[in-house]
Design an enzyme around this catalytic site. Sequence first.
Site, PDB file in Angstrom:
ATOM      1  N   HIS A 191      -3.021  13.989 -10.640  1.00 14.66           N
ATOM      2  CA  HIS A 191      -3.285  12.568 -10.876  1.00 14.66           C
ATOM      3  C   HIS A 191      -2.338  11.948 -11.900  1.00 14.66           C
ATOM      4  O   HIS A 191      -2.041  10.754 -11.818  1.00 14.66           O
ATOM      5  CB  HIS A 191      -4.742  12.370 -11.311  1.00 14.66           C
ATOM      6  N   ASP A 241       0.861  -1.185   0.000  1.00 16.37           N
ATOM      7  CA  ASP A 241       0.000   0.000   0.000  1.00 16.37           C
ATOM      8  C   ASP A 241       0.896   1.232   0.000  1.00 16.37           C
ATOM      9  O   ASP A 241       1.710   1.422   0.910  1.00 16.37           O
ATOM     10  CB  ASP A 241      -0.907   0.002   1.231  1.00 16.37           C
ATOM     11  N   ASP A 245      -0.267   8.662 -11.274  1.00 11.68           N
ATOM     12  CA  ASP A 245      -0.230   7.505 -12.173  1.00 11.68           C
ATOM     13  C   ASP A 245       1.204   7.070 -12.444  1.00 11.68           C
ATOM     14  O   ASP A 245       1.499   5.867 -12.542  1.00 11.68           O
ATOM     15  CB  ASP A 245      -0.924   7.834 -13.494  1.00 11.68           C
ATOM     16  N   GLU A 302      -4.276   2.367  -4.756  1.00  7.35           N
ATOM     17  CA  GLU A 302      -2.831   2.311  -4.587  1.00  7.35           C
ATOM     18  C   GLU A 302      -2.375   1.002  -3.935  1.00  7.35           C
ATOM     19  O   GLU A 302      -1.259   0.923  -3.424  1.00  7.35           O
ATOM     20  CB  GLU A 302      -2.353   3.509  -3.745  1.00  7.35           C
ATOM     21  N   ASN A 319      -1.438  12.690  -5.010  1.00  7.56           N
ATOM     22  CA  ASN A 319      -2.393  13.153  -6.016  1.00  7.56           C
ATOM     23  C   ASN A 319      -2.790  14.607  -5.796  1.00  7.56           C
ATOM     24  O   ASN A 319      -2.878  15.403  -6.741  1.00  7.56           O
ATOM     25  CB  ASN A 319      -3.650  12.278  -5.992  1.00  7.56           C
TER      26      ASN A 319
END
Length: 396
Positions: free
Chosen positions: A268, A255, A272, A298, A263
């Site tokens: 974003h 995680d 990514d 995530e 973010n």
Amino acid sequence: MLDFKTAYILWATAALTVATILFVAWIQHREARSYLLWGGGFFCTSVGLIMITLRGQIPDFLSIEFANGLVLFGLTLWLSGVLIFDQRRIFFWVLLPPAIWVAGMFVPMIRGEFAARVSLFNVGAACGFLLCAVALLPRKVEPGYRLRRALAAVFLVQFIVSAGVALSAVLVPPTDFKSYSYGLIAIAGALLILVASVALGMQLLIGRSQSSLRDLAARDPLTGVFNRRGLLQAFAETRTLFRDDDTPVAMLIFDLDHFKKVNDRFGHLAGDSVLAEFARGANKGLRPGDLFGRIGGEEFAAILPATKSVEAQLIAERIRSAFSRKPIDAGTYKIAATVSVGIAVVPARSASFEKLLLLADHALYSAKANGRDQSCLDGTEADPAQIVHLFGSHSK
């Protein structure tokens, strides 16, 4: 009655039709280079055969040396297409069929004798067909392996026919096409084999396309790794190998720490990039046979068959430390990110995806509660002494 000219024209027409279909398929799917190579192979065969039928109307160099070499070069393109289809490298030996012909044309005794040319051409063709048969043989049980074996058998038959014609041209040398009676039988058989190989090849392509679509549905589009559904399916398939075994199986849940802040702060697209970079690094840190996927947001998970607790911790720490050590290049930003890892290990006999996920999730909660950027095994921090020892032993 069927004569050589008619047989060659029929063969050339069939080859040109298949070439057209494959070229159209390649235009629609430019990433499928094998279609282009196979289409090129059939096109070269068609043009070469037409040039052979024009013997006496065009220079002998074109109707003999060039035309026969072009037909054999078609075999090179077919073989290259098979290798590309299997995502293998193209090696220099794919040029063996036309190379045999070209080398023979430098020998006056071969170039000037019809029977010698017939034998030489069929030796080159036999080598090409044999190489295609070997390349098509499946190396493992996979979707379409029966079709591959059948197609390999077709090329093997073509090899036997070509080798037989080459030998016959030596034992009973023909002086021209009229006295080349057994060659006409071979051409008629080759036409039937061509139809069979095209039919089997098309089925193989359709099967591979369906398999690719299924694989696409099981993959995460951003990272290219399994999605949750794909990972679950892969685990179910792998589990059949050890379901009655007490060998341990491990699951690692990763995680990314404070990913929402990444973010919010960088956008974003940068987020990514972080996800994709972690997936690439994690894949490198795993072993062949380990399963890895993105199970949501995530969170990622890895399933490690036949893996004891200490080895699972070693792999988790290797991935975690490599990711945390190097900032990620996300366009104009350099992002420092960390990951927490939960580890669960249970006997394969009692392993289920849900059980592993639950235990690993509990361990992940402990890793986060203890400060993040660390790995925990069933709620216990990874043993640093064991990890250092294992890293040392692997580096020797």
